[in-house]
Design a protein around this motif. Structure first.
Motif, PDB file in Angstrom:
ATOM      1  N   ARG A 110       8.333 -14.203   5.323  1.00  0.00           N
ATOM      2  CA  ARG A 110       9.671 -14.168   4.737  1.00  0.00           C
ATOM      3  C   ARG A 110       9.658 -13.374   3.425  1.00  0.00           C
ATOM      4  N   THR A 111       8.619 -13.588   2.615  1.00  0.00           N
ATOM      5  CA  THR A 111       8.515 -12.870   1.343  1.00  0.00           C
ATOM      6  C   THR A 111       8.411 -11.368   1.561  1.00  0.00           C
ATOM      7  N   ALA A 112       7.596 -10.968   2.556  1.00  0.00           N
ATOM      8  CA  ALA A 112       7.424  -9.540   2.832  1.00  0.00           C
ATOM      9  C   ALA A 112       8.731  -8.907   3.287  1.00  0.00           C
ATOM     10  N   MET A 113       9.501  -9.621   4.108  1.00  0.00           N
ATOM     11  CA  MET A 113      10.773  -9.062   4.579  1.00  0.00           C
ATOM     12  C   MET A 113      11.817  -9.028   3.472  1.00  0.00           C
ATOM     13  N   LEU A 114      11.753  -9.986   2.551  1.00  0.00           N
ATOM     14  CA  LEU A 114      12.636  -9.924   1.389  1.00  0.00           C
ATOM     15  C   LEU A 114      12.298  -8.703   0.539  1.00  0.00           C
ATOM     16  N   MET A 115      10.999  -8.438   0.380  1.00  0.00           N
ATOM     17  CA  MET A 115      10.572  -7.265  -0.385  1.00  0.00           C
ATOM     18  C   MET A 115      11.052  -5.977   0.266  1.00  0.00           C
ATOM     19  N   GLN A 158      21.926  -2.108 -14.815  1.00  0.00           N
ATOM     20  CA  GLN A 158      22.262  -2.915 -13.643  1.00  0.00           C
ATOM     21  C   GLN A 158      21.013  -3.438 -12.934  1.00  0.00           C
ATOM     22  N   ASN A 159      19.845  -2.850 -13.236  1.00  0.00           N
ATOM     23  CA  ASN A 159      18.604  -3.367 -12.661  1.00  0.00           C
ATOM     24  C   ASN A 159      18.143  -4.656 -13.334  1.00  0.00           C
ATOM     25  N   VAL A 160      18.597  -4.890 -14.573  1.00  0.00           N
ATOM     26  CA  VAL A 160      18.203  -6.119 -15.264  1.00  0.00           C
ATOM     27  C   VAL A 160      18.700  -7.353 -14.507  1.00  0.00           C
ATOM     28  N   PRO A 161      20.001  -7.468 -14.239  1.00  0.00           N
ATOM     29  CA  PRO A 161      20.429  -8.626 -13.447  1.00  0.00           C
ATOM     30  C   PRO A 161      19.868  -8.616 -12.031  1.00  0.00           C
ATOM     31  N   GLU A 162      19.667  -7.426 -11.448  1.00  0.00           N
ATOM     32  CA  GLU A 162      19.095  -7.380 -10.105  1.00  0.00           C
ATOM     33  C   GLU A 162      17.684  -7.945 -10.081  1.00  0.00           C
ATOM     34  N   GLY A 163      16.887  -7.630 -11.117  1.00  0.00           N
ATOM     35  CA  GLY A 163      15.543  -8.182 -11.188  1.00  0.00           C
ATOM     36  C   GLY A 163      15.557  -9.697 -11.238  1.00  0.00           C
ATOM     37  N   ALA A 164      16.513 -10.248 -12.002  1.00  0.00           N
ATOM     38  CA  ALA A 164      16.635 -11.703 -12.090  1.00  0.00           C
ATOM     39  C   ALA A 164      17.108 -12.291 -10.770  1.00  0.00           C
ATOM     40  N   ILE A 165      18.030 -11.601 -10.102  1.00  0.00           N
ATOM     41  CA  ILE A 165      18.559 -12.088  -8.832  1.00  0.00           C
ATOM     42  C   ILE A 165      17.457 -12.141  -7.775  1.00  0.00           C
ATOM     43  N   ILE A 166      16.442 -11.295  -7.923  1.00  0.00           N
ATOM     44  CA  ILE A 166      15.331 -11.273  -6.967  1.00  0.00           C
ATOM     45  C   ILE A 166      14.275 -12.316  -7.323  1.00  0.00           C
ATOM     46  N   SER A 167      13.860 -12.358  -8.586  1.00  0.00           N
ATOM     47  CA  SER A 167      12.755 -13.233  -8.976  1.00  0.00           C
ATOM     48  C   SER A 167      13.137 -14.711  -8.974  1.00  0.00           C
ATOM     49  N   MET A 168      14.361 -15.030  -9.366  1.00  0.00           N
ATOM     50  CA  MET A 168      14.756 -16.438  -9.434  1.00  0.00           C
ATOM     51  C   MET A 168      14.748 -17.124  -8.053  1.00  0.00           C
ATOM     52  N   PRO A 169      15.332 -16.515  -7.007  1.00  0.00           N
ATOM     53  CA  PRO A 169      15.228 -17.150  -5.682  1.00  0.00           C
ATOM     54  C   PRO A 169      13.791 -17.247  -5.185  1.00  0.00           C
ATOM     55  N   MET A 170      12.954 -16.271  -5.561  1.00  0.00           N
ATOM     56  CA  MET A 170      11.545 -16.346  -5.186  1.00  0.00           C
ATOM     57  C   MET A 170      10.905 -17.597  -5.784  1.00  0.00           C
ATOM     58  N   ARG A 171      11.232 -17.875  -7.035  1.00  0.00           N
ATOM     59  CA  ARG A 171      10.718 -19.068  -7.702  1.00  0.00           C
ATOM     60  C   ARG A 171      11.267 -20.334  -7.053  1.00  0.00           C
ATOM     61  N   ALA A 172      12.570 -20.311  -6.735  1.00  0.00           N
ATOM     62  CA  ALA A 172      13.197 -21.474  -6.104  1.00  0.00           C
ATOM     63  C   ALA A 172      12.613 -21.746  -4.722  1.00  0.00           C
ATOM     64  N   GLY A 174       9.548 -21.654  -3.983  1.00  0.00           N
ATOM     65  CA  GLY A 174       8.243 -22.285  -4.096  1.00  0.00           C
ATOM     66  C   GLY A 174       7.137 -21.395  -4.625  1.00  0.00           C
ATOM     67  N   ASN A 175       7.437 -20.125  -4.893  1.00  0.00           N
ATOM     68  CA  ASN A 175       6.420 -19.240  -5.451  1.00  0.00           C
ATOM     69  C   ASN A 175       6.204 -19.564  -6.935  1.00  0.00           C
ATOM     70  N   ARG A 177       5.695 -18.761 -10.994  1.00  0.00           N
ATOM     71  CA  ARG A 177       6.478 -17.876 -11.869  1.00  0.00           C
ATOM     72  C   ARG A 177       5.880 -16.470 -11.898  1.00  0.00           C
ATOM     73  N   TRP A 178       4.548 -16.385 -11.988  1.00  0.00           N
ATOM     74  CA  TRP A 178       3.920 -15.066 -12.049  1.00  0.00           C
ATOM     75  C   TRP A 178       4.094 -14.313 -10.737  1.00  0.00           C
ATOM     76  N   ARG A 179       3.965 -14.994  -9.629  1.00  0.00           N
ATOM     77  CA  ARG A 179       4.146 -14.331  -8.328  1.00  0.00           C
ATOM     78  C   ARG A 179       5.593 -13.852  -8.175  1.00  0.00           C
ATOM     79  N   SER A 180       6.523 -14.685  -8.588  1.00  0.00           N
ATOM     80  CA  SER A 180       7.936 -14.306  -8.512  1.00  0.00           C
ATOM     81  C   SER A 180       8.212 -13.105  -9.403  1.00  0.00           C
ATOM     82  N   PHE A 181       7.600 -13.094 -10.593  1.00  0.00           N
ATOM     83  CA  PHE A 181       7.778 -11.973 -11.519  1.00  0.00           C
ATOM     84  C   PHE A 181       7.209 -10.684 -10.939  1.00  0.00           C
ATOM     85  N   VAL A 182       6.008 -10.772 -10.383  1.00  0.00           N
ATOM     86  CA  VAL A 182       5.365  -9.574  -9.820  1.00  0.00           C
ATOM     87  C   VAL A 182       6.165  -9.033  -8.643  1.00  0.00           C
ATOM     88  N   ILE A 183       6.624  -9.921  -7.766  1.00  0.00           N
ATOM     89  CA  ILE A 183       7.405  -9.484  -6.610  1.00  0.00           C
ATOM     90  C   ILE A 183       8.702  -8.820  -7.066  1.00  0.00           C
TER      91      ILE A 183
END
Length: 260
Positions: A110-115, A158-172, A174-175, A177-183
């Motif tokens: 799922r993570t790979a397909m989100l990426m 516009q990439n600033v909010p997009e980065g947050a929109i991507i990393s926050m669901p990754m954290r939610a 179960g990843n 924080r560092w993995r969510s940040f890197v992804i």
């Protein structure tokens, strides 16, 4: 060359900054805020497509006053749309907030397909920045260095909010924080690569500039219509996405007109 390098990296840094929000926000992003940010990103991309890409494509060699000058803009725009449609069709990916993958069947995680979904989203932005930087470097296609800077800064914002929109669901999901940040950060790495590819292509084929500008516009608008607007408009609080769109559109238009 240093200016081009900076122009390519600034949007990527916007994604990195946004992805870092995962270290400071404990809970999943508020739905109202997410709707507003999706609308904001849509507004920036639509304005950039028009003022920074399509208008310069139409003005390329406009001193000839020839009717066929519309052809590169039309062909490039439709080609950009078709290119993203093809990529969307052949690439297995999963959009945020959905459970059903798109594209061909795959055993990817799922993570790979989100990426992959985010990569499809970010590629046109990188191509757009690269096309504008190449146009400014050429010096005769109606794109100033300041205009190229406006494009790069606008996409970064516009990439600033997009980065947050991507990393926050990754954290939610179960990843860590560092993995969510890197992804989240890596999702923006395709932008400088796409931009560099366009710049190198333009260096070999200067007459293709208006086609490339319009191509990037078509690719960006495909993402807006296919992904951002549906995500921003479904469910509750869709009115906040409209407000965000207006703010993003006005900001990008102002940056392009004032700095360009």
């Amino acid at each position: 060359m240093n200016g081009i390098t900076l122009g390519l990296l600034v949007p990527f840094m916007g994604t990195v900054v946004g992805s870092a929000f995962v270290f400071f926000m404990r809970h999943e992003m508020n739905a109202i805020v997410q709707k507003a940010l999706l609308g904001f990103a849509s507004g920036v991309m639509v304005a950039a497509s028009v003022w920074s890409l399509l208008i310069p494509a139409l003005e390329f060699n406009s001193d000839t006053n020839s009717a066929p000058q519309i052809v590169p803009a039309v062909v490039g725009f439709l080609s950009g749309m078709a290119f993203l449609l093809l990529i969307d069709y052949i690439t297995p990916h999963l959009h945020l907030g959905t459970s059903k993958p798109e594209g061909p069947h795959s055993r990817l995680s799922r993570t790979a397909m989100l990426m992959l979904a985010v990569t499809i989203h970010n590629l046109p932005e990188g191509m757009a920045v690269g096309a504008v930087l190449a146009g400014a470097a050429e010096g005769h296609v109606g794109i100033s260095t300041a205009g190229a800077l406006a494009m790069s800064v606008g996409i970064a914002i516009q990439n600033v909010p997009e980065g947050a929109i991507i990393s926050m669901p990754m954290r939610a999901a179960g990843n860590s924080r560092w993995r969510s940040f890197v992804i989240g950060s890596l999702s923006g790495a395709v932008e400088p690569l796409g931009g560099l590819a366009v710049i190198l292509l333009t260096a070999w084929l200067t007459p293709a500039m208006p086609y490339l500008l319009a191509f990037a516009a078509g690719a960006m608008l495909y993402v807006v219509i296919e992904e951002l607007i549906p995500e921003a408009s479904t469910g509750e609080h869709s009115n906040m996405s409209t407000v965000g769109f207006a703010l993003g559109f006005v900001l990008m238009m102002t940056l392009d007109v004032v700095l360009g």
